[in-house]
Design a protein around this motif. Sequence first.
Motif, PDB file in Angstrom:
ATOM      1  N   UNK A  28       0.834  -1.200   0.000  1.00  0.00           N
ATOM      2  CA  UNK A  28       0.000   0.000   0.000  1.00  0.00           C
ATOM      3  C   UNK A  28       0.874   1.258   0.000  1.00  0.00           C
ATOM      4  N   UNK A  29       1.917   1.271   0.803  1.00  0.00           N
ATOM      5  CA  UNK A  29       2.810   2.428   0.859  1.00  0.00           C
ATOM      6  C   UNK A  29       3.520   2.638  -0.476  1.00  0.00           C
ATOM      7  N   UNK A  30       3.920   1.551  -1.118  1.00  0.00           N
ATOM      8  CA  UNK A  30       4.606   1.644  -2.407  1.00  0.00           C
ATOM      9  C   UNK A  30       3.691   2.238  -3.476  1.00  0.00           C
ATOM     10  N   UNK A  31       2.392   2.070  -3.323  1.00  0.00           N
ATOM     11  CA  UNK A  31       1.418   2.576  -4.293  1.00  0.00           C
ATOM     12  C   UNK A  31       0.819   3.924  -3.876  1.00  0.00           C
ATOM     13  N   UNK A  32       1.318   4.467  -2.766  1.00  0.00           N
ATOM     14  CA  UNK A  32       0.851   5.776  -2.323  1.00  0.00           C
ATOM     15  C   UNK A  32      -0.384   5.757  -1.454  1.00  0.00           C
ATOM     16  N   UNK A  33      -0.762   4.591  -0.950  1.00  0.00           N
ATOM     17  CA  UNK A  33      -1.888   4.468  -0.036  1.00  0.00           C
ATOM     18  C   UNK A  33      -1.366   4.366   1.388  1.00  0.00           C
ATOM     19  N   UNK A  34      -2.259   4.476   2.333  1.00  0.00           N
ATOM     20  CA  UNK A  34      -1.879   4.289   3.727  1.00  0.00           C
ATOM     21  C   UNK A  34      -1.503   5.601   4.383  1.00  0.00           C
ATOM     22  N   UNK A  35      -1.221   5.539   5.671  1.00  0.00           N
ATOM     23  CA  UNK A  35      -0.892   6.760   6.404  1.00  0.00           C
ATOM     24  C   UNK A  35       0.469   7.312   5.971  1.00  0.00           C
ATOM     25  N   UNK A  36       0.675   8.617   6.173  1.00  0.00           N
ATOM     26  CA  UNK A  36       1.967   9.204   5.809  1.00  0.00           C
ATOM     27  C   UNK A  36       3.084   8.599   6.651  1.00  0.00           C
ATOM     28  N   UNK A  37       4.252   8.482   6.041  1.00  0.00           N
ATOM     29  CA  UNK A  37       5.394   7.929   6.760  1.00  0.00           C
ATOM     30  C   UNK A  37       6.636   8.749   6.465  1.00  0.00           C
ATOM     31  N   UNK A  38       7.649   8.536   7.267  1.00  0.00           N
ATOM     32  CA  UNK A  38       8.931   9.219   7.124  1.00  0.00           C
ATOM     33  C   UNK A  38      10.003   8.169   6.873  1.00  0.00           C
ATOM     34  N   UNK A  39      10.871   8.467   5.928  1.00  0.00           N
ATOM     35  CA  UNK A  39      11.974   7.562   5.607  1.00  0.00           C
ATOM     36  C   UNK A  39      13.277   8.243   6.028  1.00  0.00           C
ATOM     37  N   UNK A  40      14.053   7.528   6.823  1.00  0.00           N
ATOM     38  CA  UNK A  40      15.378   7.990   7.224  1.00  0.00           C
ATOM     39  C   UNK A  40      16.341   6.882   6.821  1.00  0.00           C
ATOM     40  N   UNK A  41      17.012   7.081   5.701  1.00  0.00           N
ATOM     41  CA  UNK A  41      17.830   6.000   5.160  1.00  0.00           C
ATOM     42  C   UNK A  41      16.927   4.846   4.766  1.00  0.00           C
ATOM     43  N   UNK A  42      17.185   3.677   5.339  1.00  0.00           N
ATOM     44  CA  UNK A  42      16.345   2.497   5.066  1.00  0.00           C
ATOM     45  C   UNK A  42      15.186   2.366   6.040  1.00  0.00           C
ATOM     46  N   UNK A  43      15.171   3.181   7.066  1.00  0.00           N
ATOM     47  CA  UNK A  43      14.141   3.067   8.103  1.00  0.00           C
ATOM     48  C   UNK A  43      12.860   3.783   7.696  1.00  0.00           C
ATOM     49  N   UNK A  44      11.729   3.164   7.974  1.00  0.00           N
ATOM     50  CA  UNK A  44      10.406   3.751   7.766  1.00  0.00           C
ATOM     51  C   UNK A  44       9.774   3.918   9.142  1.00  0.00           C
ATOM     52  N   UNK A  45       9.288   5.118   9.415  1.00  0.00           N
ATOM     53  CA  UNK A  45       8.631   5.379  10.693  1.00  0.00           C
ATOM     54  C   UNK A  45       7.341   6.152  10.456  1.00  0.00           C
ATOM     55  N   UNK A  46       6.365   5.885  11.315  1.00  0.00           N
ATOM     56  CA  UNK A  46       5.070   6.548  11.274  1.00  0.00           C
ATOM     57  C   UNK A  46       4.896   7.339  12.557  1.00  0.00           C
ATOM     58  N   UNK A  47       4.410   8.572  12.445  1.00  0.00           N
ATOM     59  CA  UNK A  47       4.081   9.394  13.596  1.00  0.00           C
ATOM     60  C   UNK A  47       2.719   8.917  14.105  1.00  0.00           C
ATOM     61  N   UNK A  48       2.665   8.467  15.349  1.00  0.00           N
ATOM     62  CA  UNK A  48       1.436   7.899  15.904  1.00  0.00           C
ATOM     63  C   UNK A  48       0.271   8.890  15.851  1.00  0.00           C
ATOM     64  N   UNK A  49       0.550  10.173  16.043  1.00  0.00           N
ATOM     65  CA  UNK A  49      -0.503  11.190  15.988  1.00  0.00           C
ATOM     66  C   UNK A  49      -1.065  11.299  14.573  1.00  0.00           C
ATOM     67  N   UNK A  50      -0.200  11.250  13.564  1.00  0.00           N
ATOM     68  CA  UNK A  50      -0.654  11.324  12.177  1.00  0.00           C
ATOM     69  C   UNK A  50      -1.421  10.060  11.782  1.00  0.00           C
ATOM     70  N   UNK A  51      -1.000   8.918  12.293  1.00  0.00           N
ATOM     71  CA  UNK A  51      -1.714   7.669  12.023  1.00  0.00           C
ATOM     72  C   UNK A  51      -3.119   7.754  12.606  1.00  0.00           C
ATOM     73  N   UNK A  52      -3.238   8.260  13.834  1.00  0.00           N
ATOM     74  CA  UNK A  52      -4.553   8.389  14.459  1.00  0.00           C
ATOM     75  C   UNK A  52      -5.440   9.342  13.666  1.00  0.00           C
ATOM     76  N   UNK A  53      -4.873  10.452  13.189  1.00  0.00           N
ATOM     77  CA  UNK A  53      -5.642  11.399  12.377  1.00  0.00           C
ATOM     78  C   UNK A  53      -6.088  10.746  11.071  1.00  0.00           C
ATOM     79  N   UNK A  54      -5.229   9.924  10.479  1.00  0.00           N
ATOM     80  CA  UNK A  54      -5.551   9.208   9.241  1.00  0.00           C
ATOM     81  C   UNK A  54      -6.708   8.238   9.485  1.00  0.00           C
ATOM     82  N   UNK A  55      -6.664   7.511  10.593  1.00  0.00           N
ATOM     83  CA  UNK A  55      -7.742   6.578  10.946  1.00  0.00           C
ATOM     84  C   UNK A  55      -9.035   7.348  11.211  1.00  0.00           C
ATOM     85  N   UNK A  56      -8.944   8.441  11.982  1.00  0.00           N
ATOM     86  CA  UNK A  56     -10.121   9.252  12.311  1.00  0.00           C
ATOM     87  C   UNK A  56     -10.780   9.842  11.065  1.00  0.00           C
TER      88      UNK A  56
END
Length: 74
Positions: A28-56
């Motif tokens: 889903x992320x590769x196709x541009x779906x799902x909650x916003x995420x941040x990439x730092x090098x190879x690491x992918x991280x999601x901000x819990x507040x943004x995930x909650x807003x996405x769900x809401x």
Amino acid sequence: MDFRNTNWLTRDDLSQILGISRSTLDNAAARGYGPPFYRVGRLIRYDATEVQAWIDAGYTVPKRTATSGFFETN
């Protein structure tokens, strides 16, 4: 945004929260779906507040249909 005070989630964390497989979240992320995420090098991280807003906001992770092979929203 103050990154020091952010509650970060990994893809594994988020897949457990959403009740989907990690590969579904990856696709889903590769196709541009799902909650916003941040990439730092190879690491992918999601901000819990943004995930909650996405769900809401009522967003969902698209599911692959057996007949079309494309991702469609619920």
